[in-house]
Enzyme design. Structure first.
Site, PDB file in Angstrom:
ATOM      1  N   TYR A 372       0.817  -1.230   0.000  1.00 53.54           N
ATOM      2  CA  TYR A 372       0.000   0.000   0.000  1.00 53.54           C
ATOM      3  C   TYR A 372       0.839   1.262   0.000  1.00 53.54           C
ATOM      4  O   TYR A 372       0.306   2.356   0.178  1.00 53.54           O
ATOM      5  CB  TYR A 372      -0.886   0.062   1.259  1.00 53.54           C
ATOM      6  CG  TYR A 372      -1.639  -1.184   1.603  1.00 53.54           C
ATOM      7  CD1 TYR A 372      -2.593  -1.714   0.739  1.00 53.54           C
ATOM      8  CD2 TYR A 372      -1.420  -1.834   2.812  1.00 53.54           C
ATOM      9  CE1 TYR A 372      -3.297  -2.854   1.082  1.00 53.54           C
ATOM     10  CE2 TYR A 372      -2.125  -2.972   3.158  1.00 53.54           C
ATOM     11  CZ  TYR A 372      -3.058  -3.477   2.284  1.00 53.54           C
ATOM     12  OH  TYR A 372      -3.752  -4.604   2.629  1.00 53.54           O
ATOM     13  N   CYS A 399      14.753 -11.062  -1.083  1.00 54.32           N
ATOM     14  CA  CYS A 399      15.396 -10.965  -2.377  1.00 54.32           C
ATOM     15  C   CYS A 399      14.571 -10.160  -3.364  1.00 54.32           C
ATOM     16  O   CYS A 399      14.148 -10.688  -4.391  1.00 54.32           O
ATOM     17  CB  CYS A 399      15.640 -12.384  -2.884  1.00 54.32           C
ATOM     18  SG  CYS A 399      17.348 -12.572  -3.278  1.00 54.32           S
TER      19      CYS A 399
HETATM   20  N1  LLP Z   1     -15.368  -4.673   9.379  1.00 57.38           N
HETATM   21  C1  LLP Z   1     -15.250  -5.095   8.109  1.00 57.38           C
HETATM   22  C2  LLP Z   1     -16.434  -5.649   7.447  1.00 57.38           C
HETATM   23  C3  LLP Z   1     -14.031  -5.020   7.440  1.00 57.38           C
HETATM   24  O1  LLP Z   1     -13.930  -5.441   6.194  1.00 57.38           O
HETATM   25  C4  LLP Z   1     -12.894  -4.490   8.110  1.00 57.38           C
HETATM   26  C5  LLP Z   1     -11.595  -4.416   7.453  1.00 57.38           C
HETATM   27  C6  LLP Z   1     -13.057  -4.056   9.441  1.00 57.38           C
HETATM   28  C7  LLP Z   1     -14.292  -4.158  10.041  1.00 57.38           C
HETATM   29  C8  LLP Z   1     -11.906  -3.507  10.250  1.00 57.38           C
HETATM   30  O2  LLP Z   1     -11.363  -2.379   9.684  1.00 57.38           O
HETATM   31  P1  LLP Z   1     -10.296  -1.513  10.518  1.00 57.38           P
HETATM   32  O3  LLP Z   1     -11.022  -0.917  11.700  1.00 57.38           O
HETATM   33  O4  LLP Z   1      -9.220  -2.425  10.959  1.00 57.38           O
HETATM   34  O5  LLP Z   1      -9.817  -0.492   9.543  1.00 57.38           O
HETATM   35  N2  LLP Z   1      -4.998  -4.855   5.165  1.00 57.38           N
HETATM   36  C9  LLP Z   1      -5.422  -3.463   5.099  1.00 57.38           C
HETATM   37  C10 LLP Z   1      -6.737  -3.236   5.790  1.00 57.38           C
HETATM   38  C11 LLP Z   1      -7.840  -4.120   5.259  1.00 57.38           C
HETATM   39  C12 LLP Z   1      -9.127  -3.926   5.996  1.00 57.38           C
HETATM   40  C13 LLP Z   1     -10.149  -4.923   5.566  1.00 57.38           C
HETATM   41  N3  LLP Z   1     -11.387  -4.834   6.275  1.00 57.38           N
HETATM   42  C14 LLP Z   1      -4.315  -2.600   5.701  1.00 57.38           C
HETATM   43  O6  LLP Z   1      -3.308  -3.135   6.120  1.00 57.38           O
HETATM   44  O7  LLP Z   1      -4.433  -1.382   5.726  1.00 57.38           O
END
Ligand code: LLP
Length: 481
Positions: A372, A399
């Site tokens: 990202y 790598c």
């Molecule tokens: N609820 C639902 C339906 C979701 O899809 C997500 C995150 C959350 C709650 C929690 O979101 P948060 O509060 O953690 O922002 N890998 C990415 C983030 C992907 C989030 C996916 N869904 C990153 O590292 O930024």
């Protein structure tokens, strides 16, 4: 906005130039809100987490290691529960922790004891939270493509809510519930046409993505009607999630208003009363001093007020409410400590110089920079350095030249192999998205709790990895004559 190369950042320099961060103040300063609440430095300048020097953690557990401040995590959970408690008593609110951010038994138990539920989005996450002791009725099951086996397991375990994401899933779940002789408790996931990321949100129909039932096309109301009238389903409520790492409260406000409008339409047109509204997660955190996260103590009550006022205006009863923060609960609690292995000085165009500092982890424990173009804050963690800061790039041991932990950082010019670097705010989507690329074991997570160290997840070993490969663990098969 991501600057990542469309095919994945193969070479660091394919990614366009980024503005350099400002030259920092005293190197030892720990930017407020970026580091865990219990982070400070001792007299030698060593970074401590809740009083425990990271040098001690590194000695006992090796590096890289993720160090979690348990108090920070619990405090944030408590702050969410408090901020989303309606003083008027009209809205009853549940906070579900989004387990995808980071899951381990200790975290499940701490958050369970703070009164939170769990949002899971796979059979694996479901099994983990149940095994850790989260009561099934406090679990909410997400996913746009849950398998029949996952749905059957969830129903058998008695999970409190299954968030249905498609008409196919509605059919599949109803059939399984019928088979099992139970009524499946469902929320309908609705795409409200509000999409928020960091500083902006778009409030037009956002159809071109995979999640949920579209409000604009009428698919959402069809799904609600089907669930409401199906003998094998129990319609609990409606769900919406507008994005992640959001800094604008207005995105949540608009989503809440649209959701209540939907509830009012369902009531007026179909006579269906919705008992629960889940507005998802996505609250942003401070990775660097440039980030200005939401003040949850102010945002929570304001949002509850919006929902209650909108319900009164539209003449619908106030539903039970739910939220699903993941990153905002666990992200700031944790730092990653790496050991420096090599230091190289490179000349750039225009006479600038950049110091490449290689650490003993990288994209296998933090894929977010490569994926990202995420930004992080780093500090020299084992001492205070007298040397002037140099423009540096912290890179991993993998790598690939896109294996960058921090693209641009000012670090003291006397960093040498053996020094420790700490990267802040790595609690969410770091260990949970880790891989063992290049056969590098995933790092341990260690918590400081009440001044003591405890293993939350141990380091992945070569034995763990070899176990998956029968060629490395089983005697050779002798061919039959
Ligand atoms: N609820 C639902 C339906 C979701 O899809 C997500 C995150 C959350 C709650 C929690 O979101 P948060 O509060 O953690 O922002 N890998 C990415 C983030 C992907 C989030 C996916 N869904 C990153 O590292 O930024």
């Amino acid at each position: 906005m991501s600057r990542a190369h469309p095919a994945g950042p193969k070479h660091g320099d394919l990614i366009g130039p980024s503005p350099l961060p400002a030259i920092p103040g005293p190197a030892a300063e720990l930017t407020a809100g970026v580091w865990p609440v219990g982070a400070d430095r001792d007299q030698t300048g060593t970074l401590c987490i809740s009083g425990v020097p990271v040098t001690e953690v590194a000695e006992r557990f090796g590096t890289p290691v993720l160090v979690m401040d348990a108090d920070d995590l619990r405090t944030r959970a408590r702050d969410y529960v408090r901020a989303f408690t309606d003083p008027s008593g009209r809205a009853e609110v549940t906070i579900y922790y989004a387990g995808k951010a980071f899951l381990a038994a200790a975290v499940v138990r701490w958050l369970r004891d703070e009164g939170l539920g769990m949002d899971v989005c796979s059979g694996g996450e479901l099994a983990c939270v149940l095994a850790a002791g989260m009561p099934a009725n406090r679990v909410l099951f997400h996913g746009n493509n849950k398998s029949a086996a996952e749905l059957r397991t969830a129903l058998g375990a008695g999970v409190g809510r299954i968030v249905v994401d498609s008409h196919d899933e509605l059919d599949r779940l109803a059939a399984i519930a019928h088979d099992e002789g139970v009524r499946a408790p469902v929320l309908i996931r609705v795409t409200l046409g509000v999409e928020a990321h960091t500083h902006e949100f778009i409030a037009t129909a956002h159809e071109d993505q995979k999640f949920g039932f579209s409000l604009a096309s009428g698919s959402a109301s069809r799904a609600v009607r089907r669930a409401a009238h199906h003998p094998d389903l129990e319609l609990i409520g409606v769900h919406s999630h507008i994005g992640s790492q959001i800094f604008v409260a207005s995105g949540f406000e608009v989503a809440a208003q649209r959701a209540v409008g939907f509830l009012a339409d369902l009531r007026a047109m179909d006579g269906i009363e919705i008992g629960e509204l889940n507005l998802g997660g996505g609250m942003g955190i401070r990775y660097t001093e440039a980030d200005e996260p939401l003040d949850i103590a102010a945002m929570g009550p304001a949002l509850l007020q919006t929902v209650v006022a909108e319900c009164d205006r539209r003449g619908v009863p106030v539903p039970r409410l739910a939220f699903e923060p993941g990153r905002a609960i666990v992200g700031p609690s944790t730092v990653t400590v790496y050991e420096v292995g090599t230091v190289k000085r490179r000349s750039l165009d225009g006479g600038r110089k950049r110091t490449y500092i290689s650490v003993d982890g990288g994209m296998s424990d933090n894929i977010r920079t490569a994926l990202y173009d995420a930004d992080y804050t780093v500090t020299l963690a084992n001492r205070i350095a007298p040397a002037a800061p140099e423009l540096s790039r912290v890179v991993g041991k993998h790598c690939e030249s896109g294996d960058i932990v921090i693209r641009d950082a000012w670090l003291p010019g006397d960093v040498v192999p053996g020094d420790l670097l700490a990267v802040a705010a790595t609690g969410a989507y770091n260990r949970s998205m880790a891989s063992n690329y290049n056969m590098v074991g995933r790092p341990p997570v260690v918590a400081v709790d009440g001044g003591r160290l405890r293993t939350v997840l141990r380091r992945e070993t070569l034995t763990d990895m070899f176990h998956l490969d029968p060629g490395l663990t089983e005697p050779p098969i002798t061919p039959t004559p």
